[in-house]
Design an enzyme around this catalytic site. Structure first.
Site, mmCIF file in Angstrom:
data_model
loop_
_atom_site.group_PDB
_atom_site.id
_atom_site.type_symbol
_atom_site.label_atom_id
_atom_site.label_comp_id
_atom_site.label_asym_id
_atom_site.label_seq_id
_atom_site.Cartn_x
_atom_site.Cartn_y
_atom_site.Cartn_z
ATOM 1 N N HIS A 21 21.890 19.070 -48.555
ATOM 2 C CA HIS A 21 20.507 18.749 -48.027
ATOM 3 C C HIS A 21 19.990 20.304 -47.613
ATOM 4 C CE1 HIS A 21 23.325 18.059 -44.967
ATOM 5 N NE2 HIS A 21 22.460 18.519 -43.967
ATOM 6 N N ASP A 53 14.088 14.006 -40.797
ATOM 7 C CA ASP A 53 15.514 13.953 -39.971
ATOM 8 C C ASP A 53 15.377 13.155 -38.737
ATOM 9 O OD1 ASP A 53 17.704 15.053 -37.917
ATOM 10 O OD2 ASP A 53 17.847 16.532 -39.647
ATOM 11 N N ILE A 54 16.278 12.206 -38.285
ATOM 12 C CA ILE A 54 15.869 11.308 -37.262
ATOM 13 C C ILE A 54 16.347 12.113 -35.679
ATOM 14 C CG2 ILE A 54 16.231 9.344 -38.568
ATOM 15 C CD1 ILE A 54 19.186 8.945 -37.356
ATOM 16 N N HIS A 88 17.288 21.730 -44.695
ATOM 17 C CA HIS A 88 16.475 21.481 -43.697
ATOM 18 C C HIS A 88 14.835 21.948 -43.788
ATOM 19 C CE1 HIS A 88 19.501 19.679 -41.025
ATOM 20 N NE2 HIS A 88 20.337 20.468 -42.003
HETATM 21 P P1 AMP Z 1 23.964 19.343 -41.172
HETATM 22 O O1 AMP Z 1 24.887 18.410 -42.188
HETATM 23 O O2 AMP Z 1 24.574 20.062 -40.233
HETATM 24 O O3 AMP Z 1 22.835 19.852 -41.881
HETATM 25 O O4 AMP Z 1 23.431 18.010 -40.409
HETATM 26 C C1 AMP Z 1 22.878 16.831 -40.938
HETATM 27 C C2 AMP Z 1 21.578 16.270 -40.226
HETATM 28 O O5 AMP Z 1 21.168 14.976 -40.630
HETATM 29 C C3 AMP Z 1 21.367 16.466 -38.922
HETATM 30 O O6 AMP Z 1 20.035 17.218 -38.707
HETATM 31 C C4 AMP Z 1 21.216 14.937 -38.463
HETATM 32 O O7 AMP Z 1 20.099 15.004 -37.215
HETATM 33 C C5 AMP Z 1 20.569 14.383 -39.687
HETATM 34 N N1 AMP Z 1 20.724 12.735 -39.852
HETATM 35 C C6 AMP Z 1 22.012 12.414 -39.418
HETATM 36 N N2 AMP Z 1 21.831 10.989 -39.989
HETATM 37 C C7 AMP Z 1 20.498 10.831 -40.379
HETATM 38 C C8 AMP Z 1 19.942 9.674 -40.840
HETATM 39 N N3 AMP Z 1 20.326 8.440 -40.796
HETATM 40 N N4 AMP Z 1 18.614 9.942 -41.053
HETATM 41 C C9 AMP Z 1 17.844 11.225 -40.896
HETATM 42 N N5 AMP Z 1 18.693 12.101 -40.701
HETATM 43 C C10 AMP Z 1 19.705 12.031 -40.273
#
Ligand code: AMP
Length: 142
Positions: free
Chosen positions: A103, A34-35, A105
């Site tokens: 996804h 996660d960035i 976490h």
């Molecule tokens: P959620 O859909 O609530 O699980 O959140 C999406 C997650 O994706 C968040 O924790 C963001 O920090 C992460 N995120 C968004 N764009 C990217 C990316 N390009 N690469 C990696 N992580 C990302």
């Protein structure tokens, strides 16, 4: 439930159109950092199938994503000397989902250290690259 959007950001990563800090890949799943990590080593595990969230996932994809999440969790314990792992997974906007490709976490935790708030700070590329390297090595050694 809305239909799957083939142009969401994670699908672009899966297609190789956008970069990621990859930590694990097999024929059915991809895991990358996660960035905006809530702790060092915060990883996202995705099925490669076009799945919006838990509500449209097949039992096979769900089981496989969790198997990979376990692999990443075990690696993260070693790579980051973590004391525990928090697993989170959000479904639809009301459930906290922001990116609409399923996804999970995997968040390494240190005793007494709170997680950063969601999406609070973009991590530096060199830190993400170093953490990905550590996690890849720990997963491979398992
Ligand atoms: P959620 O859909 O609530 O699980 O959140 C999406 C997650 O994706 C968040 O924790 C963001 O920090 C992460 N995120 C968004 N764009 C990217 C990316 N390009 N690469 C990696 N992580 C990302």
């Amino acid at each position: 439930m809305p239909s799957y959007d083939p142009n969401n950001i994670f699908t672009k990563i899966l297609r190789g159109e956008l970069p990621c800090y990859k930590v694990y890949e097999d024929d059915k799943a991809l895991a990358f950092l996660d960035i905006m990590p809530r702790s060092p080593g915060h990883t996202l595990v995705l099925p490669k199938a076009p799945v919006r969230n838990i509500l449209d996932a097949s039992a096979d994809d769900l089981a496989h994503v969790m198997t990979v999440a376990q692999k990443v969790a075990k690696g993260a314990i070693k790579a980051f000397a973590a004391d525990g792992i928090t697993i989170q997974q959000f479904n639809e906007s009301a459930g906290g989902q922001v990116v609409f490709h399923l996804h999970v976490h995997v968040i390494p935790r240190k005793a007494g250290a709170p997680m950063k708030p969601p999406a609070s700070e973009k991590e530096k590329p060199d830190v993400l690259a170093e953490n990905a390297k550590k996690l890849v090595a720990a997963i491979a050694a398992d």
